[in-house]
Design a protein around this motif. Structure first.
Motif, mmCIF file in Angstrom:
data_model
loop_
_atom_site.group_PDB
_atom_site.id
_atom_site.type_symbol
_atom_site.label_atom_id
_atom_site.label_comp_id
_atom_site.label_asym_id
_atom_site.label_seq_id
_atom_site.Cartn_x
_atom_site.Cartn_y
_atom_site.Cartn_z
ATOM 1 N N ARG A 189 -1.848 -5.324 -4.681
ATOM 2 C CA ARG A 189 -0.667 -6.124 -4.412
ATOM 3 C C ARG A 189 0.021 -6.519 -5.730
ATOM 4 N NH1 ARG A 189 1.930 -10.329 -3.670
ATOM 5 N NH2 ARG A 189 3.197 -10.648 -1.802
ATOM 6 N N GLU B 106 0.822 -1.206 0.000
ATOM 7 C CA GLU B 106 0.000 0.000 0.000
ATOM 8 C C GLU B 106 0.856 1.256 0.000
ATOM 9 O OE1 GLU B 106 -4.089 -0.819 2.277
ATOM 10 O OE2 GLU B 106 -2.337 -1.542 3.351
ATOM 11 N N PRO C 211 9.169 -7.300 1.590
ATOM 12 C CA PRO C 211 8.024 -8.044 2.137
ATOM 13 C C PRO C 211 6.744 -7.244 1.951
ATOM 14 C CG PRO C 211 9.292 -7.063 3.915
ATOM 15 C CD PRO C 211 10.008 -6.717 2.649
ATOM 16 N N ASP D 27 3.618 -7.675 2.109
ATOM 17 C CA ASP D 27 2.418 -7.775 2.946
ATOM 18 C C ASP D 27 2.651 -7.369 4.390
ATOM 19 O OD1 ASP D 27 0.889 -8.767 0.817
ATOM 20 O OD2 ASP D 27 1.872 -10.707 1.069
ATOM 21 N N HIS D 28 3.872 -6.987 4.697
ATOM 22 C CA HIS D 28 4.143 -6.577 6.071
ATOM 23 C C HIS D 28 3.751 -5.128 6.300
ATOM 24 C CE1 HIS D 28 7.155 -9.837 7.446
ATOM 25 N NE2 HIS D 28 6.122 -10.342 6.822
#
Ligand SMILES: Nc1ncnc2c1ncn2[C@@H]1O[C@H](COP(=O)(O)OP(=O)(O)OP(=O)(O)O)[C@@H](O)[C@H]1O
Ligand SMILES: Nc1ncnc2c1ncn2[C@@H]1O[C@H](COP(=O)(O)OP(=O)(O)OP(=O)(O)O)[C@@H](O)[C@H]1O
Ligand SMILES: [Mg+2]
Ligand SMILES: [Mg+2]
Lengths: 500, 333, 352, 333
Positions: A119, A99, A134, A136-137
Motif C-alpha cells: 500500500r 494491488e 481509493p 483500498d477499494h
C-alpha cells in the motif's frame, strides 16, 4: 545519431486471411511523443499489442536500442522497458486498487511480501504522479474512468523507457485527460518514448511531436506534427479528402417533453439531490459533470440499473411505475447504451448480426422462431448506419476492433427505435469519421422524434451534439446551457467544477 | 473537425465470403468429427466385429442414455451454467418410471410423470442458481445428493423390476430395426438443434452464456432463461432415466449416477466452453459418440480393464487437444 | 463386553453393525430382515446400524464410531480388502467382532465359500451344456467380476471357469492367474467388470458382445444376480439369449434368482446363500463369541447350497422366495448354537 | 486548457474505513463458522456421544484426508482452475505408498516417493492446462482416468496390505493424543495460509485467478504459476493417499475416488469462487469441517442412509445460501 529506443521493420500480422498489419516500419526515439492514428480497425491496437509482446507478429523485426529482440511475451517486453496500457481495460476485479497498481511488482523480501508495504508503494506512486485514487477499494467497485486512471498509474509506475497508451483518454473527462497529457509531456522530458493512440486529434496536436497514420494496416504517413494539419491527417486516415464539418442543425423549436425526470434522490455514492429535467421530442439533452458528479448515475438509473434511486419518471406522458431492472426500462421505451461495452454491453462470443438484433429479436420472430432473412436485412442496415467495419455479419464481436465493437453496441440500441435514447459515452473509442457519422445518426433519430439523453465525458461531444446542456455537480443540476457551442466549453467546465 | 463520407470501403455487411468460410466453431467440429472417423478406422482395422451395422447400433444404444442427458447438459453449459444434479435425476427418473408403470399408468402416463418429476427438480435447480445466485456447480452438486437420495428413498433401497417385462417399449426396436430410445435421442437432438439455432430462446441462451450482465442490460429475463435451462436439463435427464429403466426392465436407484461428469465431458469435448456462450448439438453428439465408440472398441478388442480407463483419459486429452490446435490463444479464459 | 448403548433397553445384548451398503437390495435385506426378527420376537438383542456405503473411508469412520458406542459386540461387513486398518481399531478396543464376507484382522470371520459356489454351479451348468454338445468350437464363457470387492469375492467366477472349462474341453486357465485386469481369459472365455451392479454390467456386456463369435453359445456367470441380470438384458437386446444358445447360473438366492430358476429354462442353477439370514447368523456368532466360544481359525461358514431346478423347493416355499428352512449346521458353524439366537429365530434344518 | 486539481470529488470518504470494516470474504467466513457452530449445537442436543473430545478427534481424523486434498484444490480453484484428477491421484498415492513401504523404503522414503509421484502427475496436469491451454475441468477429468487406471494397474487390481501393520505411523496418535495426519493437516494448513497471504507466490495466484490476461500483461509467468499450482495439488492429493493407506493399513486403488468432487465442494463451500481469484485456507477448513461434522453427526444419530444423502445436499445448499445472503446481487457471476 543514436539508435532509436524502439523501432520496427517490415512488421506484418494476419488474422486468418485478413491482413491486419502490412510492412509497417517506424521508429520511436527516446523523449519522443508520437501519435498513432487511424480509422477503427486500421490496426493500431494490433501494432501496440505486438510491441507489448501480447501478440506475436507474423513477420518483421522489432529493435530495442538498435538490437533485434524477440518480444515473445509481455514479460519480455517489460524487461526491455516497454509498458503498455491496452484499449480494453485488463485488471483484476477482486483485488484492491493498490494491488492492481503494483501488479507483478509486489515489494518482496525472500519471497515474502506485505500488504502494508504494498500500500505504501502504491500510495507513493500515486502521490508522485498526482493521482488520487481509493487505494483500498476493490477494483470492481470503481467507475470506468477511475479504472482507467488505475491502469494508467499501473503503467506509469513501472518507470519504463517506452510507454504505449492505447486510447487511454477515451473514457476520461477532459480534466483527467489533461492531467494525463501533462504527465506524458513530463515523461518525454525525462527521456521516455511515448506512443499515443487516440481518436482525439486536438489532444494529439497539443501533446505529440510526431504522428504516424495507419490505413488498412499500411503506414501511410510518418511526419512531425508541425508539418501537418488535422485535416491532412484525416485525409491520410481515410485515403481521400474529408468532408467539411457540418455543425449539426438545431433549428427545431422546443417540443413537448417525452422524458420527464422529477426529484431523483440517491443516498449512496455518488449521491443525487433532487434532480429534475425534461427531454423534449426531438431534443438531445446533454448531461455533463466531472467524474463522480452523478451524471452517469442518472443515465444508469434510466437504464434500470439503480433500483435504489427514488423519484418519478415519465415517458411520453405516462408515468413509469418502476425502473427496477433493465427490462422495465426497455418496456417503458427507453434504450440505454451502457458505458462499458465489454462488461455491460456485448457478448463477445456472439456474431455481429446476432448482437445487433439482440434487443429486437422478438419483433423479428414468429412463434419464437427467428426470421433470419429479416434479421439479416435489419442487421445489415444497422451496420451500415453505424459505419461498421467488419468482415461480415457473421464475424464474432470479440474479433472486432474496439471502435467497431462500440458501433455494434450503439447499433443494437438504436435498433429498438426507442422513444427515449439514453447514451453513455456513445463514441468511446470511435474514429473521427465514424464519430461524426454517429453524431449525424443521433441527430437524424432526434429529428424523427427520439428524445435523447447524452452523458459523455467528452466536452467537445457534449457541446457539439446537445441541443441543451445541463451541468451536474455533486449530484445536483447546477446550470443549464441552451444551444451550447465550442465557445461554451470553458463555461461548462467552470460550472462543472473542473476548473476551480 | 471534418467529416468523412458515409460510405467506407469494407463496411460490407453483405460480404458473401463469411457465409461459406469456416468459423472457429465449425472448424473445431470438423476436426473432432475427423478424430471420430480416425477412431472408427482404427478399431475397424483391428477387429472385424467392430465395423458392422449391428455394432453401430450397439454403440448408439449404449450412448443414447448419456446422449439424452448431454443434450440437456449442453443447454446449461451454453448458458454459462453446469448441471451435476443429473447424476441424481437419472436414477430418480428410472425409479419413478418403474413405479408408475407398475401402478398401471401405462408407458405414456409414466413418461408424463417422469417428465413432470424431472421438471420439478430442474425448477428447483433453476431457482437456486438464478434467484439465490448460488454457483451452479455447488448448487447442482447439492441437489444431486438430494435427488439421488430421493431416488433411493422412493425405491426403498431396492430395485423396482417392471411387473410386466413387455413394458420396455422405449428400449425396443421399431422403425428400421432401430431402438425407440435411439429415435428419441435423434428426435430430441433435432429439436434442440433447431431451438438453439433458430429460436429466440436459443439466441437468449447464447447471449446469457456469453455475457450475463450484457444480457440483463439488454432486457433479457436472465433469471427466466436460466431457470428454463435447468428445467430442460432435468427433464431430459429424467427421461434418460426412463430409457435406462426400459433397457434394464428395472428401475434402479443406483444406475446412471455417473451421468453428471460423463455428460459434461461429452459436451466440453464437443467444443463447448465452460465460460458459456459457445457450443451446440452437433459437437455434443460427436463428443458422446467419441466416448461411446472408444468404450465399445476397446471392449471388443478385449483391452485389459485398467488400460481401458487409462486409454479413455488419454484419448479424451488428445481429442480436446487436437481440436484446439488451431485455436487463437489470444484469450486466456 | 461393557454396558450397552443408550438406545437399547437395560440388559439387552448390544451390537453395532455396519452394512456393506444400504443402497442395494442384496445387502439391505441383511439389515431389514434382522430388524423384523428383533421387532417380532423378544430376542434381548439391540442393533445399531451403520452404512459403509461401499466406501473404505466411510467404513473406517464407522469402525471408529462403533468402537465409540462400546457395544457388547461388533458386526462388520467390510467393503473391500482394506480391512487391516479397521482390524486395528477394533482390536485395540477389545470388543468381540464378527467380520462378514471379507476377513478382518482381530475379527472372527463369517463367510460363504465362494470357491465352492463357483465349483458347484459350474458342475450343474457344465453337465447341461455337455448334454447339448457345447464345446470349444461353439461356446464362450462370460464371467462377470467386481474388481473393487477383492479377491475372495471373485473366487466364485474364477473357480467357475476353472471347473467348467475341462468339462467342455475349453482351454484351461489357472484360477489364480485370472486377474482383475484380465478381459480375455482364453479363446473361449471373456471376463468383464460389472461392479456387482445392473447398469454397469449391461453396458459392459453390450460393448463386448460383438467380440463373441456369432455362432457361439454363451455361458454366463457373475458374482451376483444384479450383475447377471444386467448382462442378460444386454444379451437379450442383441438377440443372443435364445433358450438353446444361453445357459446361466445365478448367485444370491434372491427373488430374481429363485424366480428365474423356477421359470427360465436358461437359468439352470442358483447359488443360494440365504443372504437375508446373514444378520441372524452374525448375531448368533457375536453372542457365541461374547460367551467365550472359540471360532475356527479359518472361517465360520454361512449357510449355502447350490440349487438346481429340482431342489429349489427344498428350502423355499413353493412359488415364493420365502425360506422354508435353512441348511443344517456344519462342522465349522456348529458352535453358533451356543449363541442362542438361531434357536430363537428357528427353522434351521435339524436345530430345535 | 489548464490542468485539473488532483483532488477528485468521488474519492469516497469511506475508502479510509474499509481497512477496518469486515470485508465481504471475512464476513462470509464468519457466517459459515456460525453455521458450523449451529450444526455442532444441534447434534450435541441430539446425542450425548457427539460432543466429546473423542468424537471431535474422530471428526478431524475422518476429515483430514479430504482436508489435505482440499488445501491443494483451494490453490487450483483460487488460480482459476480446477483439479478433478485428485480422485485418481489419491488412490495412486495410496498404492505407491504401500508398495514402497513393503519394499522396505521406510516411512520417509515412501513418503518421498509418494510426493514425487504426485508431483509428476501434477506437472503433467499443469503442462496440459497451461501450455496446451485445455480447459482444466476436462483436462483433469481425463488425467483422473489416467492416474486412477495407473493406480489399479500398479496394484494389479487388488489391495496392497502393509506387510508390517505397525507401519501406519501416519495414522497413529502422538502429541496430545492427536493423530499424526491431523498434525500434517494442521501444518500444511498453516503453510498454505502463510503462502497465500504473505508470499509473492500467493499474490501471483490471486492475480492469475482474478484475471489471467492482466497477470500475463503484468509480466507474471502465468504458465509457471499454473503449473506449480497443479504440482502442489497433486502432491497434496498423493500425500492424502498415503494418509488414507496408513489409516487402512492397506494401499487401495479404489479408495478416495470421490475426493475430486468432495474437495471442490469443500473449497467452494468455504467461500472460493469457481471464477477464480477468491478463496482461502480458513474458509476451506470450515468447509471441510462442515461436511465432516455432518457425516459424523448423522451416522451417530443413525439417520437412515438415504436421508443422510438428502440432508447433506440440503445442508450444503443452506450453508452456501446463507453465506451468500449479504452478497451484493449486482453482478451475476
Ligand atoms: N483476435 C482477432 N481475430 C480476428 N481478427 C482480429 C482480431 N483482433 C483484431 N482483429 C482485426 O484486426 C483489425 C485491426 O484491429 P485493431 O484492434 O488493431 O484496430 P484499431 O486500429 O485498434 O481500431 P480501433 O480504433 O477501433 O481501436 C480489425 O479489422 C479487427 O477486426
Ligand atoms: N520511465 C518512467 N516510467 C514511469 N514514470 C517515470 C519514468 N520516468 C520518470 N517518471 C516519472 O514521471 C513523473 C512525471 O515527471 P516529472 O515529475 O519530472 O514531471 P514534471 O516535469 O515535474 O511535470 P509535472 O509535475 O508538472 O507534471 C515523475 O514523477 C517521474 O519520476
Ligand atoms: Mg484499437
Ligand atoms: Mg520532469
Amino acid at each position: 545519431m543514436t539508435a532509436p529506443v524502439l523501432a520496427v521493420e517490415a512488421l506484418g500480422k494476419s488474422y486468418g486471411r485478413h491482413r491486419v498489419l502490412d510492412d509497417v516500419t517506424f521508429r520511436l526515439a527516446a523523449g519522443e511523443t508520437t501519435a498513432l492514428l487511424g480509422e477503427n480497425g486500421a490496426g493500431k491496437s494490433t501494432l501496440a499489442k505486438v510491441l507489448a509482446g501480447a501478440v506475436p507478429p507474423d513477420s518483421g523485426r522489432v529493435l530495442v536500442d538498435g538490437n533485434p529482440v524477440q518480444l515473445s511475451s509481455p514479460r519480455v517486453a517489460l524487461e526491455h522497458g516497454i509498458a503498455f496500457i491496452p484499449q480494453e481495460l485488463v485488471y483484476v476485479p477482486k483485488l484492491t486498487v493498490a494491488e492492481n497498481v503494483c501488479l507483478g511488482r509486489w515489494p518482496r523480501r525472500a519471497g515474502f511480501t506485505s500488504g502494508a508495504a504494498l500500500r505504501r508503494q502504491a500510495a507513493a506512486e500515486a502521490e508522485r504522479l498526482g493521482f488520487d485514487l481509493p487505494l483500498d477499494h476493490a477494483m470492481d467497485t470503481l467507475t470506468l474512468a477511475q479504472q482507467q486512471m488505475v491502469e494508467i498509474l499501473k503503467a506509469l509506475a513501472r518507470r519504463s523507457r517506452v510507454i504505449l497508451l492505447d486510447e487511454p483518454t477515451a473514457a476520461l473527462s477532459s480534466h483527467d485527460s489533461e492531467r494525463l497529457l501533462n504527465v506524458m509531456t513530463g515523461l518525454a522530458a525525462d527521456g521516455v518514448g511515448v506512443l499515443y493512440i487516440s481518436h482525439r486529434l486536438d489532444e494529439v496536436f497539443r501533446a505529440c511531436r510526431t504522428v504516424h497514420v495507419l490505413r488498412n494496416g499500411h503506414l501511410v504517413r510518418s511526419s512531425a506534427v508541425a508539418d501537418t494539419t488535422p485535416r491532412g491527417v484525416i485525409e491520410d486516415m481515410l485515403g481521400r479528402s474529408a468532408d467539411e464539418a457540418v455543425a449539426p442543425t438545431r433549428d427545431r423549436a422546443w417540443a413537448r417533453p417525452v422524458l420527464s425526470v422529477r426529484g431523483y434522490e440517491r443516498a449512496g455514492l455518488p449521491p443525487l439531490r433532487d434532480v429534475s429535467f425534461d427531454v423534449g421530442e426531438g431534443e438531445i439533452l446533454g448531461l455533463y459533470g466531472v467524474r463522480g458528479a452523478g451524471a452517469e448515475v442518472i443515465a444508469e438509473t434510466l437504464g434500470g440499473l439503480h433500483p435504489e434511486v427514488t423519484g418519478e419518471t415519465t415517458v411520453d406522458g405516462s408515468p413509469v411505475r418502476t425502473l427496477r431492472r433493465p427490462l422495465a426500462a426497455r418496456r417503458a421505451g427507453i434504450a440505454y447504451v451502457p458505458a462499458d461495452r465489454k462488461s455491460q454491453g456485448l457478448a463477445l462470443t456472439l456474431p455481429v448480426q446476432q448482437s445487433l438484433s439482440m434487443l429486437v429479436l422478438r419483433s423479428l420472430s414468429r412463434f419464437g422462431v427467428v426470421a433470419r432473412r429479416r434479421e439479416r436485412t435489419v442487421a445489415g442496415k444497422l451496420a451500415a448506419d453505424v459505419h461498421l467495419r467488419a468482415r461480415g455479419l457473421g464475424q464474432l464481436v470479440g474479433e472486432l476492433s474496439g471502435g467497431n465493437q462500440q458501433k455494434v453496441l450503439v447499433g443494437s440500441r438504436i435498433a429498438m427505435r426507442p422513444k427515449v435514447l439514453v447514451l453513455q459515452e456513445p463514441t468511446r473509442g470511435v474514429d473521427v469519421g465514424a464519430r461524426l457519422e454517429i453524431h449525424r445518426l443521433l441527430r437524424r433519430l432526434a429529428d424523427d422524434g427520439t428524445a435523447t439523453l447524452l452523458v459523455t465525458s467528452d466536452i467537445e461531444e457534449a457541446v457539439n451534439l446537445s441541443d441543451r446542456l445541463l451541468v451536474i455537480r455533486d449530484g445536483a443540476v447546477v446550470s443549464e446551457f441552451p444551444r451550447p457551442d465550442f465557445r461554451s466549453q470553458s463555461d461548462v467546465l467552470h460550472a462543472a467544477g473542473g476548473l476551480d | 473537425m471534418t467529416a468523412a463520407t458515409p460510405t467506407l470501403p469494407d463496411t460490407t455487411p453483405e460480404s458473401r465470403t463469411s457465409r461459406f468460410a469456416l468459423n472457429e466453431g465449425t472448424l473445431r467440429g470438423v476436426i473432432l468429427a475427423a478424430f471420430l472417423v480416425l477412431i472408427v478406422v482404427f478399431f475397424s482395422s483391428r477387429s472385424d466385429a467392430f465395423f458392422t451395422s449391428d455394432n453401430a447400433l450397439n454403440i448408439l444404444v449404449n450412448a443414447s442414455v448419456i446422449g439424452i442427458v448431454s443434450l440437456g447438459q449442453a443447454l446449461t453449459i451454453i448458458s454459462g451454467g453446469f448441471d451435476l444434479s443429473v447424476s441424481g435425476t437419472v436414477p430418480l427418473g428410472a425409479v419413478v418410471y418403474a413405479l408408475l408403470l407398475n401402478d398401471g399408468y401405462g408407458v405414456f402416463g409414466a413418461l408424463a410423470g417422469v417428465l413432470v418429476a424431472g421438471a420439478i427438480c430442474g425448477f428447483v435447480n433453476g431457482l437456486i442458481v438464478a434467484k439465490a445466485n448460488i454457483n451452479p456447480l455447488i448448487a447442482t452438486l447439492a441437489t444431486m445428493s438430494v435427488t439421488g437420495g430421493l431416488a433411493l428413498t422412493i425405491a426403498d433401497g431396492v430395485q423396482i423390476p417392471f411387473d410386466d417385462p413387455e413394458q420396455g417399449v422405449l428400449a425396443e426396436q421399431s422403425l428400421f430395426g432401430v431402438n425407440n430410445h435411439v429415435w428419441i435421442l435423434l428426435g430430441l437432438s433435432l429439436v434442440v438443434f433447431v431451438a438453439l439455432r433458430y429460436t429466440v430462446f436459443g439466441r437468449y441462451l447464447y447471449t446469457v452464456g456469453g455475457n450475463r450482465e450484457a444480457a440483463r442490460l439488454a432486457g433479457i429475463r436472465v433469471d427466466a432463461v436460466t431457470t428454463w435451462v435447468y428445467v430442460f436439463s432435468a427433464a431430459f435427464a429424467s427421461l434418460a432415466g426412463a430409457v435406462l429403466a426400459s433397457q434394464l426392465l428395472t428401475g434402479s436407484g443406483t444406475a446412471g449416477t455417473d451421468s453428471g461428469l460423463q455428460s459434461v465431458a461429452a459436451v466440453i469435448l464437443g467444443g463447448a466452453s465452460l465460460a458459456g456462450g459457445v457450443g451446440g448439438v452437433p459437437g455434443t453428439l460427436i463428443g458422446v459418440l467419441i466416448l461411446g465408440t472408444l468404450a465399445n472398441g476397446m471392449a471388443i478388442m478385449s483391452v485389459p480393464a485398467f488400460y481401458q480407463t487409462i486409454a479413455t483419459g488419454v484419448v479424451l486429452l488428445l481429442a480436446v487437444g487436437i481440436s484446439q490446435i488451431r485455436r487463437i490463444s489470444r484469450r486466456g479464459r | 463386553g461393557s454396558s450397552g448403548g443408550k438406545s437399547s433397553a437395560a440388559g439387552d445384548f448390544t451390537i453395532s453393525a455396519a452394512n456393506y451398503t444400504e443402497a442395494a437390495a442384496l445387502f439391505r435385506v441383511i439389515h431389514t430382515n434382522l430388524d423384523d426378527v428383533i421387532k417380532a420376537k423378544d430376542t434381548g438383542v439391540a442393533v445399531k446400524w451403520y452404512d459403509n456405503a461401499g466406501d473404505p473411508a466411510k467404513m473406517t469412520q464407522n469402525a471408529r464410531l462403533m468402537v465409540q458406542d462400546k457395544p457388547d459386540a461388533i458386526v462388520m461387513y467390510p467393503v473391500s480388502n482394506t480391512t487391516q486398518g479397521i482390524g486395528k481399531i477394533i482390536g485395540d478396543s477389545k470388543i468381540p467382532c464378527v467380520s462378514v464376507n471379507l476377513a478382518t484382522p482381530n475379527c472372527a470371520f463369517l463367510n460363504i465359500d465362494n470357491r465352492a459356489l463357483g465349483i458347484d454351479s459350474a458342475k450343474i451348468v457344465g453337465a447341461e451344456a455337455k448334454k447339448r454338445g457345447w464345446n470349444a468350437s461353439n461356446t464362450t464363457v462370460l464371467i462377470g467380476q467386481n474388481a473393487a470387492s477383492g479377491e475372495q469375492v471373485n473366487d466364485c467366477v474364477r473357480y467357475f471357469h476353472s471347473t467348467i472349462a475341462p468339462i467342455l474341453g475349453l482351454p484351461t486357465v489357472e484360477p489364480t492367474s485370472i486377474t482383475p485386469n484380465m478381459t480375455k481369459v482364453s479363446a473361449n472365455a471373456i471376463q468383464f467388470d460389472g461392479g456387482s451392479q445392473l447398469q454397469p454390467s449391461f453396458k459392459a456386456v453390450k460393448n463386448l458382445l460383438p467380440s463373441i463369435p456369432k455362432n457361439h453359445n454363451i455361458i454366463l456367470y457373475t458374482v451376483n444376480n444384479d450383475s447377471t441380470v444386467g448382462a442378460l438384458r444386454a444379451l437379450q437386446d442383441a438377440g443372443r439369449a435364445g433358450n438353446d444358445t444361453l445357459l446361466m447360473a445365478g448367485l444370491g438366492g434372491d427373488e430374481q434368482g429363485i424366480k428365474a430358476l423356477r421359470e427360465d429354462p436358461r437359468w439352470v442353477a442358483e447359488g443360494d446363500i440365504f443372504v437375508s439370514w446373514w444378520g441372524q447368523y452374525a448375531v448368533a456368532m457375536a453372542q457365541a463369541l461374547a460367551k467365550g466360544a472359540k471360532p475356527p481359525a479359518e472361517v465360520t461358514l454361512l449357510p449355502q447350497v447350490v440349487l438346481d431346478k429340482n431342489t429349489v423347493d427344498t428350502y423355499h416355499q413353493p412359488g415364493s422366495v420365502d425360506v422354508k428352512q435353512l441348511p443344517p449346521l456344519v462342522e465349522s458353524n456348529d458352535y453358533l448354537k451356543q449363541g442362542g439366537f438361531l434357536q430363537v429365530v428357528g427353522n434351521i434344518e435339524g436345530l430345535k
